[in-house]
Write an enzyme that holds these catalytic residues in place. Structure first.
Site, PDB file in Angstrom:
ATOM      1  N   ARG A  81       0.819  -1.217   0.000  1.00  0.00           N
ATOM      2  CA  ARG A  81       0.000   0.000   0.000  1.00  0.00           C
ATOM      3  C   ARG A  81       0.852   1.266   0.000  1.00  0.00           C
ATOM      4  O   ARG A  81       1.892   1.319   0.655  1.00  0.00           O
ATOM      5  CB  ARG A  81      -0.933   0.011   1.212  1.00  0.00           C
ATOM      6  CG  ARG A  81      -2.010  -1.069   1.145  1.00  0.00           C
ATOM      7  CD  ARG A  81      -2.815  -1.128   2.435  1.00  0.00           C
ATOM      8  NE  ARG A  81      -3.934  -2.070   2.310  1.00  0.00           N
ATOM      9  CZ  ARG A  81      -3.835  -3.379   2.484  1.00  0.00           C
ATOM     10  NH1 ARG A  81      -2.675  -3.916   2.799  1.00  0.00           N
ATOM     11  NH2 ARG A  81      -4.890  -4.162   2.333  1.00  0.00           N
ATOM     12  N   HIS A 108      -0.521  -2.528  -4.710  1.00  0.00           N
ATOM     13  CA  HIS A 108       0.119  -3.423  -5.676  1.00  0.00           C
ATOM     14  C   HIS A 108       0.231  -2.843  -7.089  1.00  0.00           C
ATOM     15  O   HIS A 108       0.051  -3.544  -8.081  1.00  0.00           O
ATOM     16  CB  HIS A 108      -0.603  -4.767  -5.722  1.00  0.00           C
ATOM     17  CG  HIS A 108      -0.496  -5.563  -4.457  1.00  0.00           C
ATOM     18  ND1 HIS A 108       0.635  -5.561  -3.671  1.00  0.00           N
ATOM     19  CD2 HIS A 108      -1.384  -6.391  -3.837  1.00  0.00           C
ATOM     20  CE1 HIS A 108       0.439  -6.363  -2.624  1.00  0.00           C
ATOM     21  NE2 HIS A 108      -0.775  -6.863  -2.700  1.00  0.00           N
ATOM     22  N   HIS A 178       3.223 -12.512  -5.796  1.00  0.00           N
ATOM     23  CA  HIS A 178       2.106 -12.660  -4.853  1.00  0.00           C
ATOM     24  C   HIS A 178       1.508 -14.064  -4.936  1.00  0.00           C
ATOM     25  O   HIS A 178       0.291 -14.236  -4.868  1.00  0.00           O
ATOM     26  CB  HIS A 178       1.041 -11.605  -5.161  1.00  0.00           C
ATOM     27  CG  HIS A 178       0.196 -11.211  -3.987  1.00  0.00           C
ATOM     28  ND1 HIS A 178      -0.764 -12.026  -3.455  1.00  0.00           N
ATOM     29  CD2 HIS A 178       0.176 -10.075  -3.237  1.00  0.00           C
ATOM     30  CE1 HIS A 178      -1.373 -11.420  -2.456  1.00  0.00           C
ATOM     31  NE2 HIS A 178      -0.808 -10.225  -2.293  1.00  0.00           N
ATOM     32  N   TYR A 180       0.113 -17.543  -3.856  1.00  0.00           N
ATOM     33  CA  TYR A 180      -0.520 -18.135  -2.688  1.00  0.00           C
ATOM     34  C   TYR A 180      -0.148 -19.612  -2.631  1.00  0.00           C
ATOM     35  O   TYR A 180      -0.322 -20.345  -3.625  1.00  0.00           O
ATOM     36  CB  TYR A 180      -2.042 -18.050  -2.768  1.00  0.00           C
ATOM     37  CG  TYR A 180      -2.643 -16.685  -2.602  1.00  0.00           C
ATOM     38  CD1 TYR A 180      -3.388 -16.372  -1.463  1.00  0.00           C
ATOM     39  CD2 TYR A 180      -2.521 -15.709  -3.582  1.00  0.00           C
ATOM     40  CE1 TYR A 180      -3.984 -15.130  -1.309  1.00  0.00           C
ATOM     41  CE2 TYR A 180      -3.101 -14.456  -3.434  1.00  0.00           C
ATOM     42  CZ  TYR A 180      -3.837 -14.180  -2.294  1.00  0.00           C
ATOM     43  OH  TYR A 180      -4.426 -12.949  -2.149  1.00  0.00           O
ATOM     44  N   ASP A 249      -1.339  -9.894   7.837  1.00  0.00           N
ATOM     45  CA  ASP A 249      -1.158  -9.100   6.618  1.00  0.00           C
ATOM     46  C   ASP A 249      -0.120  -8.028   6.955  1.00  0.00           C
ATOM     47  O   ASP A 249      -0.374  -6.827   6.835  1.00  0.00           O
ATOM     48  CB  ASP A 249      -2.493  -8.477   6.186  1.00  0.00           C
ATOM     49  CG  ASP A 249      -2.448  -7.877   4.780  1.00  0.00           C
ATOM     50  OD1 ASP A 249      -1.383  -7.950   4.138  1.00  0.00           O
ATOM     51  OD2 ASP A 249      -3.478  -7.338   4.328  1.00  0.00           O
ATOM     52  N   GLU A 312       5.543 -12.625   0.683  1.00  0.00           N
ATOM     53  CA  GLU A 312       5.918 -11.631  -0.319  1.00  0.00           C
ATOM     54  C   GLU A 312       7.237 -10.980   0.109  1.00  0.00           C
ATOM     55  O   GLU A 312       7.283 -10.224   1.070  1.00  0.00           O
ATOM     56  CB  GLU A 312       4.821 -10.575  -0.444  1.00  0.00           C
ATOM     57  CG  GLU A 312       3.457 -11.153  -0.787  1.00  0.00           C
ATOM     58  CD  GLU A 312       2.341 -10.193  -0.418  1.00  0.00           C
ATOM     59  OE1 GLU A 312       2.390  -9.021  -0.857  1.00  0.00           O
ATOM     60  OE2 GLU A 312       1.432 -10.608   0.331  1.00  0.00           O
TER      61      GLU A 312
END
Length: 349
Positions: A81, A108, A178, A180, A249, A312
Site C-alpha cells: 500500500r 500493488h 504474490h 498463494y 497481513d 511476499e
C-alpha cells in the site's frame, strides 16, 4: 533441469497468452504464464511421494484479469500500500491510481498494475525471462521503467526469481511475487494448521485504515512472534492489530541486511511439504488469505477464507512516505537487482 515447454493459453487483450511448463529431471514441475509473469502451479512430492500442486491460481484469462487477490502474479511498480495514493519525490508530488476507487490507498501498483499486463518472454535452459516496459506516467509513476523477471527451476526443487529494472528518471520501485501457497495441496482447505517460522524480530505496524505507519514493533510477547514454530491459526484472531488486518497481513523485518538469506520456513501439516523462502530484500510480508471468499480456482476448486498464504519478499509497504524505512527510490540509470528463492522439501527430506 530437464525441459521447458510452451503451450497456448488463450487471448489476452494485448495478444496471445502462453503457459510455460518447467520440468526438472525428477518430473517435478512449475507452470508459469506471461499474464502478470505469474506462477500458475508448483507440483512437488509430499511425504508419501504423491505429486502435489501447492500453488493457487485461476483457470481462465478472464478470471485472472478480474482477480483482485493478485494470485501468483508480479505486483508493481510498487507492491503493498501507498497511503492516500500519493508520494513526493524530488520535491514533486505524484498521485498514483487506486486499485479500487473507494480505497484510501494504492495497492500493488494501482488499477492497471503489472499483474494484469501481458509480458514479453524468452525461454532459457532452466526457465523463462519475462520483460515489460512501463512508460513514463504509467499509473502516475515517473519515468520509463524496463523490468525483467527471470524464473529458474532446478533438480533441487528451488524456484529462483531474479528481478532487474532500470529507469530513465528517478522513480520508486518495489516488486514482489504474490503467489498463494497451500502446502497440503491447492484444493485442501485452509492453511491454519501450517507451521510457520520467521527469522524476524520486528514487524511494521498498521493504522486503522490498514496502511503501514512508521516505527518498528518487537514481535516478542505478541501474536506476531514466529521466531519459533507456531501454527498460523493458533493466535490469528486474538489481538487488536490482527483484527484491523483481518488476520496476518504484515511485513516482518529480516534480521540480516546483506545477501540472500533464509527468512521463512513453513510446513504443511497433512503433506509434510516444507517451503523455505530466501531473499535479499529487507522484509517478508506474511498474508493469510484473509480476503479470499468463494473464488473459483483451478479445476473448479473453491478458494475460500484463508485457503492460502503468501510470503511476499519486498521492501516495506508505504516506505516512500515513511523516512525511517529503507528507501524504495530507484535513481535514474541505476540498476535494481534482487533475488528470491522458494525451496520445496518433501516430508522425507
Amino acid at each position: 533441469m530437464k525441459s521447458v515447454h510452451i503451450t497456448d493459453f488463450g487471448v489476452h487483450p494485448d495478444g496471445s497468452a502462453h503457459k510455460f511448463t518447467l520440468a526438472n529431471s525428477k518430473g517435478h514441475t512449475v507452470v508459469l504464464t506471461d499474464i502478470g509473469a505469474a506462477i500458475c502451479s508448483v507440483v512437488v512430492p509430499d511425504n508419501k511421494g504423491l505429486e502435489t500442486d501447492v500453488a493457487l491460481f485461476r483457470d481462465s484469462i478472464d478470471d485472472i484479469l478480474a482477480d483482485d487477490a493478485h494470485m501468483g502474479v508480479i505486483c508493481g511498480r510498487v507492491a503493498g500500500r501507498i497511503e492516500n495514493a500519493r508520494f513526493t519525490l524530488n520535491g514533486t508530488e505524484y498521485n498514483v491510481t487506486k486499485t479500487n476507487p473507494d480505497d484510501t490507498f494504492s495497492l500493488h501498483g494501482g488499477a492497471d498494475g503489472f499483474s494484469k499486463r501481458l509480458w514479453n518472454y524468452k525461454l532459457t535452459d532452466s526457465g523463462v525471462i519475462f520483460t515489460l516496459t512501463s512508460p513514463d506516467g504509467d499509473q502516475g509513476y515517473p519515468g520509463k521503467l524496463t523490468v525483467s523477471v527471470t524464473y529458474s527451476w532446478g533438480d533441487d526443487c528451488r524456484l529462483v526469481i531474479d528481478y532487474s529494472a532500470v529507469c530513465d528518471a528517478d522513480t520508486i520501485f518495489n516488486p514482489t511475487n504474490h503467489v498463494y501457497f497451500n502446502l497440503n495441496g491447492h484444493a485442501n482447505g485452509d492453511v491454519l494448521s501450517h507451521t510457520v517460522t520467521l527469522f524476524c524480530d520486528k514487524y511494521q505496524p498498521l493504522k486503522e485504515n490498514i496502511c503501514p505507519e512508521g516505527g518498528m514493533v518487537d514481535v516478542a510477547g505478541t501474536n506476531m512472534d514466529f521466531t519459533s514454530p507456531r501454527t498460523i491459526g493458533e493466535r490469528i484472531d486474538n489481538c487488536e492489530r490482527l483484527r484491523i488486518a483481518g488476520g496476518y497481513d504484515f511485513s516482518f523485518a529480516l534480521r540480516d541486511s546483506e545477501g540472500v538469506k533464509l527468512c521463512a520456513v513453513v510446513t504443511g501439516d497433512k503433506s509434510g511439504i516444507t517451503l523455505k523462502t530466501y531473499t535479499d530484500r529487507p522484509a517478508v510480508h506474511l498474508y493469510t488469505g484473509n480476503h479470499l471468499k468463494n473464488g473459483i480456482g483451478k479445476g473448479g476448486v473453491k478458494y475460500d477464507y484463508r485457503y492460502g498464504f503468501c510470503l511476499e519478499t519486498q521492501n516495506f509497504p508505504n516506505a516512500i512516505n515513511l523516512p525511517d524505512y529503507p528507501s524504495p527510490i530507484l535513481r535514474k540509470g541505476n540498476e535494481f537487482r534482487s533475488r528470491t528463492v522458494y525451496e520445496f522439501l518433501s516430508g522425507n527430506e
